[in-house]
Motif scaffolding. Sequence first.
Motif, PDB file in Angstrom:
ATOM      1  N   GLY A 196      -6.350   1.557   8.971  1.00 52.82           N
ATOM      2  CA  GLY A 196      -6.833   0.385   9.706  1.00 52.82           C
ATOM      3  C   GLY A 196      -8.201   0.619  10.309  1.00 52.82           C
ATOM      4  O   GLY A 196      -9.091  -0.242  10.205  1.00 52.82           O
ATOM      5  N   ASP A 197      -8.407   1.781  10.932  1.00 52.41           N
ATOM      6  CA  ASP A 197      -9.711   2.092  11.521  1.00 52.41           C
ATOM      7  C   ASP A 197     -10.781   2.257  10.448  1.00 52.41           C
ATOM      8  O   ASP A 197     -11.926   1.837  10.644  1.00 52.41           O
ATOM      9  CB  ASP A 197      -9.616   3.368  12.372  1.00 52.41           C
ATOM     10  CG  ASP A 197      -8.911   3.126  13.688  1.00 52.41           C
ATOM     11  OD1 ASP A 197      -8.975   1.987  14.189  1.00 52.41           O
ATOM     12  OD2 ASP A 197      -8.292   4.069  14.219  1.00 52.41           O
ATOM     13  N   THR A 198     -10.414   2.872   9.327  1.00 53.67           N
ATOM     14  CA  THR A 198     -11.381   3.026   8.232  1.00 53.67           C
ATOM     15  C   THR A 198     -11.845   1.661   7.730  1.00 53.67           C
ATOM     16  O   THR A 198     -13.046   1.431   7.527  1.00 53.67           O
ATOM     17  CB  THR A 198     -10.749   3.821   7.078  1.00 53.67           C
ATOM     18  OG1 THR A 198     -10.517   5.168   7.507  1.00 53.67           O
ATOM     19  CG2 THR A 198     -11.670   3.842   5.864  1.00 53.67           C
ATOM     20  N   ILE A 199     -10.901   0.749   7.532  1.00 50.16           N
ATOM     21  CA  ILE A 199     -11.247  -0.589   7.046  1.00 50.16           C
ATOM     22  C   ILE A 199     -12.079  -1.335   8.079  1.00 50.16           C
ATOM     23  O   ILE A 199     -13.083  -1.984   7.746  1.00 50.16           O
ATOM     24  CB  ILE A 199      -9.974  -1.379   6.703  1.00 50.16           C
ATOM     25  CG1 ILE A 199      -9.254  -0.724   5.520  1.00 50.16           C
ATOM     26  CG2 ILE A 199     -10.303  -2.835   6.394  1.00 50.16           C
ATOM     27  CD1 ILE A 199      -7.896  -1.318   5.215  1.00 50.16           C
ATOM     28  N   LEU A 200     -11.687  -1.255   9.349  1.00 49.42           N
ATOM     29  CA  LEU A 200     -12.402  -1.983  10.400  1.00 49.42           C
ATOM     30  C   LEU A 200     -13.835  -1.482  10.546  1.00 49.42           C
ATOM     31  O   LEU A 200     -14.780  -2.280  10.637  1.00 49.42           O
ATOM     32  CB  LEU A 200     -11.657  -1.838  11.729  1.00 49.42           C
ATOM     33  CG  LEU A 200     -12.135  -2.734  12.875  1.00 49.42           C
ATOM     34  CD1 LEU A 200     -12.035  -4.204  12.489  1.00 49.42           C
ATOM     35  CD2 LEU A 200     -11.317  -2.455  14.144  1.00 49.42           C
ATOM     36  N   GLU A 219      -9.776   8.056  11.920  1.00 47.33           N
ATOM     37  CA  GLU A 219      -9.644   7.330  10.660  1.00 47.33           C
ATOM     38  C   GLU A 219      -8.920   8.219   9.647  1.00 47.33           C
ATOM     39  O   GLU A 219      -8.303   9.213  10.021  1.00 47.33           O
ATOM     40  CB  GLU A 219     -11.013   6.852  10.162  1.00 47.33           C
ATOM     41  CG  GLU A 219     -12.137   7.855  10.303  1.00 47.33           C
ATOM     42  CD  GLU A 219     -12.011   9.010   9.352  1.00 47.33           C
ATOM     43  OE1 GLU A 219     -12.186   8.805   8.145  1.00 47.33           O
ATOM     44  OE2 GLU A 219     -11.742  10.134   9.806  1.00 47.33           O
ATOM     45  N   LYS A 273       0.833  -1.200   0.000  1.00 47.28           N
ATOM     46  CA  LYS A 273       0.000   0.000   0.000  1.00 47.28           C
ATOM     47  C   LYS A 273       0.872   1.255   0.000  1.00 47.28           C
ATOM     48  O   LYS A 273       0.579   2.234  -0.683  1.00 47.28           O
ATOM     49  CB  LYS A 273      -0.930   0.002   1.213  1.00 47.28           C
ATOM     50  CG  LYS A 273      -1.984  -1.098   1.197  1.00 47.28           C
ATOM     51  CD  LYS A 273      -2.803  -1.056   2.457  1.00 47.28           C
ATOM     52  CE  LYS A 273      -3.835  -2.175   2.489  1.00 47.28           C
ATOM     53  NZ  LYS A 273      -4.593  -2.191   3.750  1.00 47.28           N
ATOM     54  N   SER A 314      -1.757   5.470   8.888  1.00 54.16           N
ATOM     55  CA  SER A 314      -2.104   4.773  10.127  1.00 54.16           C
ATOM     56  C   SER A 314      -3.600   4.810  10.419  1.00 54.16           C
ATOM     57  O   SER A 314      -4.110   4.006  11.203  1.00 54.16           O
ATOM     58  CB  SER A 314      -1.335   5.387  11.308  1.00 54.16           C
ATOM     59  OG  SER A 314      -1.729   6.739  11.521  1.00 54.16           O
TER      60      SER A 314
END
Length: 253
Positions: free
Chosen positions: A47-51, A203, A3, A44
């Motif tokens: 990860g929160d956006t995907i989760l 996010e 990425k 960084s």
Amino acid sequence: MKKLLLLALPILALSGCSSSSTWGWYVINPMTPGGWINIKFLISGMGDTILISVIAAVLSIVAGLVVALPGLSKKRGWRLVNRVYVEFIRSIPLLPMLFWVFYGLPIIFREMGLNIPIDPFWGAVITLALSDSAFTAEIYRAGIQSIAKGQTEAAQTIGLNYLQTMRYVILPQAIRRILPPLANQFIYIVKMSAFASVIGMQELTRRANELVVTEYRPLEIYTLLILEYLVLVLIISAGVRWLERRMGSDERG
């Protein structure tokens, strides 16, 4: 790491497009220590956006099916429940719904004697799942209704009840038809997760906003933010196309 490389290539191209003092691509230049730190800070938040998006999508898919089934009932009362839910939820813009869930829902819980706090993460998940469930319900309904009635009648002749017919006969066929619109809804959820930044969720968009405040370079930083979302959507689209090919080959086989 892949990425980071995908994002680094267009960033390097942009950083060399102009030497004018008007531009400030150095703030996201991976070849400089400061630019690399900024890039890692922005990424960084991925990860929160995907989760958030994945959990909200799973909840939406489940809730959408639950809402869709009454809409297929022969009883007018059940169909009315479906229509009221779908039309009401679809009419509410996402941002006001997010504020209502995050700020208003805990008040309702307290009035009921329940101490259930809602943090920014779950506030975003609940809002996205709730908002998307109405659209997902309509996708399910259209997909199920596209299956020939003879399939249902054949299932009934061998003794299957309504739920068994849906599980073993109708839904396996309908899922092949509704996969593309469901994928579109997942992409919609990923993009709409940016609204979580307004309630403090760390996010992608929130990280970009914080970096703009410190670096004063909105053009360059928001350009990187757009590239991040582009990478996510391209990965999702590629995964969906692969899944469609697999399901199509299974169907032909």
